[in-house]
Design a protein around this motif. Structure first.
Motif, PDB file in Angstrom:
ATOM      1  N   MET A  47      37.389  61.312   3.814  1.00 39.61           N
ATOM      2  CA  MET A  47      38.766  61.779   3.653  1.00 39.61           C
ATOM      3  C   MET A  47      39.678  60.624   3.256  1.00 39.61           C
ATOM      4  O   MET A  47      40.594  60.780   2.445  1.00 39.61           O
ATOM      5  N   GLY A  48      39.422  59.455   3.818  1.00 38.75           N
ATOM      6  CA  GLY A  48      40.233  58.293   3.502  1.00 38.75           C
ATOM      7  C   GLY A  48      40.107  57.854   2.062  1.00 38.75           C
ATOM      8  O   GLY A  48      41.041  57.248   1.511  1.00 38.75           O
ATOM      9  N   GLN A  49      38.977  58.163   1.434  1.00 39.24           N
ATOM     10  CA  GLN A  49      38.768  57.758   0.047  1.00 39.24           C
ATOM     11  C   GLN A  49      39.758  58.431  -0.894  1.00 39.24           C
ATOM     12  O   GLN A  49      40.048  57.917  -1.967  1.00 39.24           O
ATOM     13  N   SER A  84      42.781  59.764   0.441  1.00 44.29           N
ATOM     14  CA  SER A  84      44.066  59.765   1.144  1.00 44.29           C
ATOM     15  C   SER A  84      44.441  61.108   1.762  1.00 44.29           C
ATOM     16  O   SER A  84      45.629  61.427   1.893  1.00 44.29           O
ATOM     17  N   ALA A  85      43.448  61.888   2.158  1.00 39.60           N
ATOM     18  CA  ALA A  85      43.740  63.117   2.901  1.00 39.60           C
ATOM     19  C   ALA A  85      44.101  62.750   4.343  1.00 39.60           C
ATOM     20  O   ALA A  85      43.438  61.921   4.965  1.00 39.60           O
ATOM     21  N   SER A  86      45.156  63.350   4.865  1.00 39.94           N
ATOM     22  CA  SER A  86      45.596  63.090   6.235  1.00 39.94           C
ATOM     23  C   SER A  86      44.968  64.110   7.166  1.00 39.94           C
ATOM     24  O   SER A  86      45.180  65.320   7.011  1.00 39.94           O
ATOM     25  N   ILE A  87      44.192  63.642   8.137  1.00 40.84           N
ATOM     26  CA  ILE A  87      43.529  64.539   9.084  1.00 40.84           C
ATOM     27  C   ILE A  87      44.532  65.017  10.129  1.00 40.84           C
ATOM     28  O   ILE A  87      45.283  64.234  10.699  1.00 40.84           O
ATOM     29  N   VAL A  88      44.526  66.333  10.387  1.00 41.49           N
ATOM     30  CA  VAL A  88      45.442  66.942  11.346  1.00 41.49           C
ATOM     31  C   VAL A  88      44.692  67.479  12.559  1.00 41.49           C
ATOM     32  O   VAL A  88      44.985  67.132  13.693  1.00 41.49           O
ATOM     33  N   ALA A  89      43.710  68.372  12.337  1.00 36.34           N
ATOM     34  CA  ALA A  89      42.914  68.976  13.420  1.00 36.34           C
ATOM     35  C   ALA A  89      43.810  69.664  14.461  1.00 36.34           C
ATOM     36  O   ALA A  89      43.737  69.389  15.651  1.00 36.34           O
ATOM     37  N   SER A  90      44.624  70.594  14.001  1.00 37.62           N
ATOM     38  CA  SER A  90      45.604  71.235  14.866  1.00 37.62           C
ATOM     39  C   SER A  90      44.995  72.303  15.780  1.00 37.62           C
ATOM     40  O   SER A  90      43.842  72.700  15.621  1.00 37.62           O
ATOM     41  N   THR A  91      45.812  72.788  16.686  1.00 37.71           N
ATOM     42  CA  THR A  91      45.466  73.955  17.499  1.00 37.71           C
ATOM     43  C   THR A  91      45.749  75.214  16.685  1.00 37.71           C
ATOM     44  O   THR A  91      46.468  75.172  15.672  1.00 37.71           O
ATOM     45  N   PRO A  92      45.225  76.369  17.117  1.00 40.88           N
ATOM     46  CA  PRO A  92      45.551  77.626  16.431  1.00 40.88           C
ATOM     47  C   PRO A  92      47.057  77.899  16.412  1.00 40.88           C
ATOM     48  O   PRO A  92      47.599  78.369  15.405  1.00 40.88           O
ATOM     49  N   GLY A 135      50.114  59.965 -12.126  1.00 44.22           N
ATOM     50  CA  GLY A 135      50.967  59.907 -10.945  1.00 44.22           C
ATOM     51  C   GLY A 135      50.505  60.859  -9.858  1.00 44.22           C
ATOM     52  O   GLY A 135      49.938  61.910 -10.144  1.00 44.22           O
ATOM     53  N   VAL A 136      50.728  60.478  -8.606  1.00 42.64           N
ATOM     54  CA  VAL A 136      50.455  61.365  -7.472  1.00 42.64           C
ATOM     55  C   VAL A 136      51.716  62.152  -7.160  1.00 42.64           C
ATOM     56  O   VAL A 136      52.835  61.731  -7.480  1.00 42.64           O
ATOM     57  N   THR A 137      51.546  63.305  -6.521  1.00 41.95           N
ATOM     58  CA  THR A 137      52.672  64.220  -6.316  1.00 41.95           C
ATOM     59  C   THR A 137      53.375  64.039  -4.976  1.00 41.95           C
ATOM     60  O   THR A 137      54.326  64.760  -4.687  1.00 41.95           O
ATOM     61  N   THR A 138      52.895  63.111  -4.165  1.00 49.10           N
ATOM     62  CA  THR A 138      53.555  62.826  -2.899  1.00 49.10           C
ATOM     63  C   THR A 138      54.778  61.927  -3.130  1.00 49.10           C
ATOM     64  O   THR A 138      54.925  61.343  -4.205  1.00 49.10           O
ATOM     65  N   LYS A 139      55.635  61.819  -2.110  1.00 49.18           N
ATOM     66  CA  LYS A 139      56.866  61.043  -2.258  1.00 49.18           C
ATOM     67  C   LYS A 139      56.581  59.578  -2.561  1.00 49.18           C
ATOM     68  O   LYS A 139      57.324  58.919  -3.283  1.00 49.18           O
ATOM     69  N   GLU A 140      55.489  59.067  -1.977  1.00 45.06           N
ATOM     70  CA  GLU A 140      55.137  57.665  -2.145  1.00 45.06           C
ATOM     71  C   GLU A 140      53.702  57.535  -2.646  1.00 45.06           C
ATOM     72  O   GLU A 140      52.935  58.503  -2.632  1.00 45.06           O
ATOM     73  N   ARG A 141      53.331  56.361  -3.079  1.00 43.50           N
ATOM     74  CA  ARG A 141      51.952  56.097  -3.506  1.00 43.50           C
ATOM     75  C   ARG A 141      51.002  56.276  -2.327  1.00 43.50           C
ATOM     76  O   ARG A 141      51.401  56.158  -1.165  1.00 43.50           O
ATOM     77  N   VAL A 142      49.740  56.554  -2.645  1.00 43.62           N
ATOM     78  CA  VAL A 142      48.768  56.801  -1.586  1.00 43.62           C
ATOM     79  C   VAL A 142      47.852  55.592  -1.421  1.00 43.62           C
ATOM     80  O   VAL A 142      47.593  54.850  -2.379  1.00 43.62           O
ATOM     81  N   PRO A 143      47.349  55.364  -0.206  1.00 41.56           N
ATOM     82  CA  PRO A 143      46.537  54.161   0.071  1.00 41.56           C
ATOM     83  C   PRO A 143      45.280  54.033  -0.776  1.00 41.56           C
ATOM     84  O   PRO A 143      44.882  52.925  -1.123  1.00 41.56           O
ATOM     85  N   SER A 144      44.640  55.166  -1.110  1.00 43.85           N
ATOM     86  CA  SER A 144      43.373  55.084  -1.842  1.00 43.85           C
ATOM     87  C   SER A 144      43.554  54.728  -3.316  1.00 43.85           C
ATOM     88  O   SER A 144      42.613  54.272  -3.967  1.00 43.85           O
ATOM     89  N   PHE A 145      44.773  54.939  -3.851  1.00 46.01           N
ATOM     90  CA  PHE A 145      45.054  54.590  -5.246  1.00 46.01           C
ATOM     91  C   PHE A 145      46.426  53.914  -5.313  1.00 46.01           C
ATOM     92  O   PHE A 145      47.378  54.474  -5.871  1.00 46.01           O
ATOM     93  N   PRO A 146      46.530  52.711  -4.767  1.00 45.98           N
ATOM     94  CA  PRO A 146      47.845  52.050  -4.680  1.00 45.98           C
ATOM     95  C   PRO A 146      48.455  51.698  -6.034  1.00 45.98           C
ATOM     96  O   PRO A 146      49.672  51.499  -6.127  1.00 45.98           O
ATOM     97  N   ASP A 147      47.627  51.643  -7.075  1.00 48.68           N
ATOM     98  CA  ASP A 147      48.143  51.299  -8.401  1.00 48.68           C
ATOM     99  C   ASP A 147      48.636  52.517  -9.181  1.00 48.68           C
ATOM    100  O   ASP A 147      49.193  52.372 -10.277  1.00 48.68           O
TER     101      ASP A 147
END
Length: 325
Positions: free
Chosen positions: A287-289, A291-299, A225-237
């Motif tokens: 990153m998509g492989q 399911s990492a979500s890219i943010v690229a924030s400011t400081p 199981g993944v630890t996020t609230k919902e399943r992730v796109p890279s491993f939908p099963d």
């Protein structure tokens, strides 16, 4: 020219030069190799993200970024090394939720202040975690695992990347919410822990999805199981653990930090290089492989994120009772 007048003129020139020097110096930055400290061993998720980003940042900066793994103490040894480094931009940290949210709450002796001792550069990615087992392990899903752990309390153990890390606390949260008991075996990084799970020395672990994804696809690990609230796109099963334990959720993140006092112009150069790296098609695909979500924030956004993470994890750490010297 009278001596006093000449002295005052020289002093004025010196003061002007002192104020203009950082900007001029930053304009030449970088002019040599930069060290990116990864506070965990090679082979884990943080190391993987660091090498992807460092490679692309090197291309845009025109100078090599060398990744240095400094593992131990849940990431605090490497983080402390960067906190004590010269604030010139040539030593930076690939920080995580462990270094900047959990260690400050867990460690009795604080080797650094997560907010005061660092200059934020950019929040790079948000990363799902995953519960994996050796393929020979009898449980095929989270419900079967819970039933097994309740039937034979403390017979089984789970590995993590170290005491007090997000992966350790993911396990402790699982134990609490599922009402089960199992032993915790900490390692100096996810890489060595993964190796022992694959070798069936330890039956299971909570890991960042990036470092386990190849093993899951290759069949050397089974994802429960993944630890996020919902399943992730890279491993939908792969189900979310929350499908069996409602409300269960943890995730990790990676961000760049410099030592406090690093000139803002240098921070800006590094932030722009990191943002550009995260726009690279190869990096986006990789990153998509997992399911990492890219943010690229400011400081500034990263500074706000760190404050929010400290507030989020504080009650979880208190409930777990985890404390480290």
């Amino acid at each position: 020219m009278p001596i006093r007048r000449r002295t005052l003129l020289g002093l004025a020139v010196s003061i002007a030069a002192a104020f203009s020097a950082p900007a001029a110096w930053a304009a030449d930055f970088p002019d040599r190799t930069i060290t990116m400290v990864v506070p965990f061993s090679a082979g884990g998720s943080t190391d993987l993200v660091a090498r992807l980003v460092a490679n692309k940042m090197s291309e845009s900066l025109g100078q090599q970024i060398v990744v240095e793994n400094v593992g131990g103490a849940g990431g605090s040894i490497g983080a402390a090394q960067v906190a004590r480094a010269d604030p010139d931009g040539y030593t930076i940290l690939m920080g995580t939720v462990a270094t900047h949210a959990l260690n400050p709450l867990i460690l009795k002796t604080k080797p650094y202040d997560a907010e005061k001792d660092f200059a934020p550069i950019s929040l790079l990615v948000l990363v799902p975690n995953v519960l994996v087992v050796n393929p020979q392990f009898p449980a095929k899903d989270v419900k079967e695992l819970i039933d097994l752990l309740k039937k034979e309390p403390d017979k089984y153990a789970y590995a993590s990347s170290g005491n007090g890390t997000p992966l350790h606390l993911s396990g402790e949260l699982f134990k609490t919410m599922a009402g089960v008991s199992m032993q915790h075996i900490p390692y100096k990084g996810a890489g060595p822990a993964l190796n022992d799970v694959i070798a069936n020395q330890v039956p299971m672990m909570f890991d960042n999805l990036p470092s386990s994804s190849g093993h899951i696809k290759g069949g050397t690990l089974r994802a429960l199981g993944v630890t996020t609230k919902e399943r992730v796109p890279s491993f939908p099963d792969v189900p979310a653990i929350a499908e069996t334990i409602p409300g269960y959720e943890t995730y990790s993140w990676n961000a760049l930090f410099a030592p406090a006092g690093t000139p803002p112009d240098v921070i800006e150069v590094l932030q722009k290089a990191a943002a550009k790296a995260l726009q690279d098609p190869d990096v986006i695909a990789r990153m998509g492989q997992f399911s990492a979500s890219i943010v690229a924030s400011t400081p500034e956004e990263l500074a706000t994120h760190v404050k929010a993470e400290l507030a989020k994890w504080e009650p979880i750490v208190k409930a777990s009772g985890v404390q480290m010297d």
